[in-house]
Design an enzyme around this catalytic site. Sequence first.
Site, mmCIF file in Angstrom:
data_model
loop_
_atom_site.group_PDB
_atom_site.id
_atom_site.type_symbol
_atom_site.label_atom_id
_atom_site.label_comp_id
_atom_site.label_asym_id
_atom_site.label_seq_id
_atom_site.Cartn_x
_atom_site.Cartn_y
_atom_site.Cartn_z
ATOM 1 N N ARG A 195 -1.843 -2.661 13.029
ATOM 2 C CA ARG A 195 -1.771 -3.078 14.433
ATOM 3 C C ARG A 195 -1.773 -4.601 14.496
ATOM 4 O O ARG A 195 -2.390 -5.286 13.683
ATOM 5 C CB ARG A 195 -2.910 -2.494 15.253
ATOM 6 C CG ARG A 195 -4.298 -3.023 14.887
ATOM 7 C CD ARG A 195 -4.800 -4.010 15.910
ATOM 8 N NE ARG A 195 -6.054 -4.617 15.478
ATOM 9 C CZ ARG A 195 -6.122 -5.780 14.880
ATOM 10 N NH1 ARG A 195 -5.020 -6.450 14.611
ATOM 11 N NH2 ARG A 195 -7.286 -6.299 14.524
ATOM 12 N N LYS A 206 -2.300 -7.937 17.189
ATOM 13 C CA LYS A 206 -2.826 -8.326 18.494
ATOM 14 C C LYS A 206 -1.675 -8.679 19.434
ATOM 15 O O LYS A 206 -0.686 -9.294 19.028
ATOM 16 C CB LYS A 206 -3.751 -9.541 18.376
ATOM 17 C CG LYS A 206 -5.182 -9.201 18.003
ATOM 18 C CD LYS A 206 -6.072 -10.419 18.176
ATOM 19 C CE LYS A 206 -7.509 -10.092 17.791
ATOM 20 N NZ LYS A 206 -8.095 -9.031 18.639
ATOM 21 N N LEU A 213 0.823 -1.208 0.000
ATOM 22 C CA LEU A 213 0.000 0.000 0.000
ATOM 23 C C LEU A 213 0.860 1.263 0.000
ATOM 24 O O LEU A 213 0.515 2.264 -0.637
ATOM 25 C CB LEU A 213 -0.934 -0.017 1.214
ATOM 26 C CG LEU A 213 -2.035 -1.080 1.154
ATOM 27 C CD1 LEU A 213 -2.635 -1.304 2.536
ATOM 28 C CD2 LEU A 213 -3.123 -0.669 0.167
ATOM 29 N N LYS A 252 -9.166 -13.733 23.397
ATOM 30 C CA LYS A 252 -10.133 -14.067 22.352
ATOM 31 C C LYS A 252 -10.248 -15.577 22.183
ATOM 32 O O LYS A 252 -11.343 -16.099 21.932
ATOM 33 C CB LYS A 252 -9.723 -13.423 21.031
ATOM 34 C CG LYS A 252 -10.829 -13.426 19.990
ATOM 35 C CD LYS A 252 -10.592 -12.401 18.900
ATOM 36 C CE LYS A 252 -11.804 -12.263 17.993
ATOM 37 N NZ LYS A 252 -11.622 -11.202 16.981
ATOM 38 N N GLU A 280 -6.256 -8.750 7.851
ATOM 39 C CA GLU A 280 -7.511 -8.021 7.651
ATOM 40 C C GLU A 280 -7.180 -6.574 7.284
ATOM 41 O O GLU A 280 -6.453 -5.896 8.015
ATOM 42 C CB GLU A 280 -8.374 -8.031 8.913
ATOM 43 C CG GLU A 280 -9.707 -7.305 8.716
ATOM 44 C CD GLU A 280 -10.526 -7.218 9.990
ATOM 45 O OE1 GLU A 280 -11.600 -7.828 10.048
ATOM 46 O OE2 GLU A 280 -10.074 -6.523 10.922
ATOM 47 N N LYS A 338 -23.708 -1.398 8.803
ATOM 48 C CA LYS A 338 -24.230 -2.087 9.975
ATOM 49 C C LYS A 338 -25.383 -1.274 10.569
ATOM 50 O O LYS A 338 -25.503 -0.067 10.322
ATOM 51 C CB LYS A 338 -23.128 -2.283 11.018
ATOM 52 C CG LYS A 338 -22.046 -3.257 10.579
ATOM 53 C CD LYS A 338 -21.040 -3.494 11.706
ATOM 54 C CE LYS A 338 -19.993 -4.525 11.296
ATOM 55 N NZ LYS A 338 -19.030 -4.800 12.391
#
Length: 244
Positions: free
Chosen positions: A50, A52, A28, A60, A150, A123
Amino acid sequence: MNEGDWDDVVRRFLLEHRFGMDEVVTKLSILRDEFAHLHDYNPIEAVSSRLKSPESLLEKMERRGIELDGPDPLSRVREEITDVAGVRVTCSFVSDVYHVVDLLMAQPDVTTLELRDYIASPKPNGYRSLHALVEVPVFLSGGSVPVVVEVQFRTIAMDFWASLEHKIYYKYRRDVPADLLAGLKEAADTAYALDATMERLHQEVRGLDPLDDGVVQSLRGAPGSVPASELIDSLRRLGSPPDA
């Protein structure tokens, strides 16, 4: 699995995802620099990423009932937790979002696993963004490893709204008062109406054919409405360089 083994497995797992995330960020950034130096318009405002933390990953896993067992203890994690590595791309205009998504997905070593278009289908709370799950190869000493990343694509207005929503949900520990939820939804609709107006002005400044009234009304459509496929096609065409 003892604590030492767990640490080694997780460290390698997160490193793989960091490398995959860096691969996407590099792709990108190259596009952004190309547009900045070789074209008269740059559709990418900002790129951030970012990863995790081990603590967040473990939390999670516990919520989803994923246990560390078997020869590949993280196989279920790879299948079920797809946001370990995240990249966010901020664009000025809605048409830019679709254009940059197409440019990334067209690269031969990028495999698109899933595309969730919350711009076309927001949403219920008003959240708008375009989420792409992509897989890229990471070349390590032991060979190539496929890594899922993602990537979220937003306009500046969408990103501003999402940042505010996150702060509100964090402050109220997800138990947000109804009046604030209503205000957030109204703000989301207002932000998208601003995107529609800015899109029209953007096309006029670039000397392109202005958005027709049907496209503008679709962008400003009733809350929860789904724009027609013709709208998405129009936005993709508008996001392309004038000489494309």
